[in-house]
Scaffold this motif. Structure first.
Motif, PDB file in Angstrom:
ATOM      1  N   PHE A  67      10.044  14.000  50.697  1.00 63.88           N
ATOM      2  CA  PHE A  67       9.841  15.440  50.550  1.00 63.88           C
ATOM      3  C   PHE A  67      10.798  16.035  49.522  1.00 63.88           C
ATOM      4  N   VAL A  68      12.076  15.699  49.634  1.00 64.14           N
ATOM      5  CA  VAL A  68      13.067  16.256  48.718  1.00 64.14           C
ATOM      6  C   VAL A  68      12.785  15.800  47.292  1.00 64.14           C
ATOM      7  N   ARG A  69      12.445  14.518  47.148  1.00 62.72           N
ATOM      8  CA  ARG A  69      12.171  13.986  45.810  1.00 62.72           C
ATOM      9  C   ARG A  69      10.970  14.696  45.182  1.00 62.72           C
ATOM     10  N   GLU A  70       9.972  15.026  45.993  1.00 67.56           N
ATOM     11  CA  GLU A  70       8.768  15.692  45.480  1.00 67.56           C
ATOM     12  C   GLU A  70       9.031  17.153  45.119  1.00 67.56           C
ATOM     13  N   LYS A  71       9.916  17.809  45.890  1.00 69.19           N
ATOM     14  CA  LYS A  71      10.071  19.257  45.760  1.00 69.19           C
ATOM     15  C   LYS A  71      11.140  19.703  44.766  1.00 69.19           C
ATOM     16  N   THR A  72      12.121  18.865  44.460  1.00 64.94           N
ATOM     17  CA  THR A  72      13.188  19.299  43.558  1.00 64.94           C
ATOM     18  C   THR A  72      13.717  18.149  42.719  1.00 64.94           C
ATOM     19  N   ASP A  73      14.128  18.487  41.507  1.00 65.80           N
ATOM     20  CA  ASP A  73      14.800  17.508  40.650  1.00 65.80           C
ATOM     21  C   ASP A  73      16.279  17.852  40.496  1.00 65.80           C
ATOM     22  N   ASN A 130      18.219  24.485  50.324  1.00 68.37           N
ATOM     23  CA  ASN A 130      17.036  25.257  49.925  1.00 68.37           C
ATOM     24  C   ASN A 130      15.769  24.449  50.145  1.00 68.37           C
ATOM     25  N   THR A 131      15.824  23.183  49.790  1.00 69.55           N
ATOM     26  CA  THR A 131      14.648  22.312  49.918  1.00 69.55           C
ATOM     27  C   THR A 131      14.397  21.929  51.371  1.00 69.55           C
ATOM     28  N   ASP A 134      12.473  24.135  53.870  1.00 72.97           N
ATOM     29  CA  ASP A 134      11.012  24.207  53.792  1.00 72.97           C
ATOM     30  C   ASP A 134      10.331  22.968  54.364  1.00 72.97           C
ATOM     31  N   PHE A 135      11.106  22.045  54.952  1.00 74.39           N
ATOM     32  CA  PHE A 135      10.484  20.840  55.496  1.00 74.39           C
ATOM     33  C   PHE A 135       9.578  21.214  56.670  1.00 74.39           C
TER      34      PHE A 135
END
Length: 347
Positions: A67-73, A130-131, A134-135
């Motif tokens: 999830f984190v990898r998909e939502k933020t760089d 922040n990321t 939203d999980f």
């Protein structure tokens, strides 16, 4: 020694040729560092699927990492490698394994030793939270926080905390060891601490979200003084976010050890919080910042209550004795500070 069958699976399923293996034994699990033919390093981690806690935790971990990898760089984290059938884990010898790509940068083994590292780590933690905020709730698998070796005590009742102290009492291997003597001399304090903790917690209402749970500086990677990523997700949990801040500061900048004494540097704690406030979308409230002292108390007590587990592990008497002695001194220091903690309006 890593099993030949595991090496065969990695060679076939992941098309990797391994030239060297390094074993990293922790309190929770064993991780193998595997050097590949092209010179890169990957990490093999195992989980026991018959252990309901580990099964749920490993499921949560994979879901969070993806999830984190998909939502933020903005946050780098260990990448879970898929096999030739696009699976992210496999079973061997009764364990479930995942293969990870290591992070760039180096961990800060001596803590957040300068202002740039403190502010940068606070910044990066804000991006992570922040990321994680939203999980999706329906993708989180709940588990009993108290049954893990490092109990996540924020969720536990006084009765459950008392059980953890009793676990340490019952696990003492013998009165002749130095660790057992230190525990025996101080265990009454442990009961005082858990009562004090429950009294503090009654007056604190904090928002809860998914947090990392083990962000001491050794689990933060840096390029120079810039924090770039987080690793070691064994303690993912739903808890107040200030526990991540306290854990990040619990080695430095929160305190220093010298001449057998512990001193707290509140200016360094503020630097970290300011860095966090720079990037977090939902700013820390006055109540949350004023609860940071409670968060330190939580983390200190949480580490102390691992004693029941550590008494039963293959750990040297000297190492365990030093662990216990330091934890009791740390908690005593927190007790002695009383109302001397900083408040938000001191900024």
């Amino acid at each position: 020694m890593i099993a030949t069958g595991l090496m065969d699976i990695i060679r076939v399923k992941y098309a990797m040729e391994i030239t060297d293996v390094t074993e990293h034994r922790g309190y929770v699990n064993t991780v193998y560092g595997l050097k590949t033919k092209d010179g890169s390093i990957v990490y093999l981690r195992g989980y026991n699927p018959k252990d309901s806690i580990m099964n749920k935790k490993s499921t949560n971990e994979l879901a969070i990492l993806n999830f984190v990898r998909e939502k933020t760089d903005k946050v780098k984290l260990d990448f879970v490698i898929s096999d030739n059938e696009n699976n992210q884990k496999f079973e061997y010898g009764g364990l479930i394994y995942t293969l990870r790509q290591g992070l760039s940068g180096k961990p800060s083994g001596h803590g957040l030793v300068n202002s740039a590292k403190r502010r940068s780590t606070g910044n990066l933690l804000g991006h992570l939270h922040n990321t994680l905020a939203d999980f999706p709730a329906d993708q989180w698998h709940e588990f009993n926080y108290g049954n893990y070796f490092l109990p996540i005590i924020f969720h536990l009742s006084l009765e459950e905390l008392t059980t953890l102290v009793e676990r340490a009492n019952n696990a003492i291997p013998g009165t002749n060891t130095l660790a057992a003597k230190i525990w025996g001399q101080n265990r009454k304090k442990a009961y005082q601490y858990i009562n004090r903790y429950c009294e503090l917690r009654k007056n604190i209402i904090l928002p809860v979200q998914v947090i990392h749970g083990d962000l001491d500086p050794t689990n933060v990677t840096f390029m120079g003084d810039r924090a770039v990523g987080f690793m070691d997700w064994d303690f993912l949990q739903k808890s107040p976010r200030i526990l991540d801040l306290a854990n990040s500061m619990i080695n430095r900048p929160a305190y220093r050890v010298g001449d057998g004494k512990i001193t707290f540097d509140f200016n360094q704690v503020r630097e970290f919080i300011w860095g966090y406030q720079d990037t977090i979308h939902n700013k820390l409230s006055v109540e949350e910042i004023n609860a940071v002292p409670f968060a330190f108390y939580n983390m200190g007590l949480q580490y102390l209550l691992t004693a029941g587990f550590l008494f039963t592990k293959e750990i040297s008497d000297e190492k365990l004795a030093n662990f216990l002695a330091f934890r009791f001194v740390f908690m005593d220091k927190l007790e002695s500070l009383g109302e001397k903690w900083f408040k938000l309006q001191d900024n």
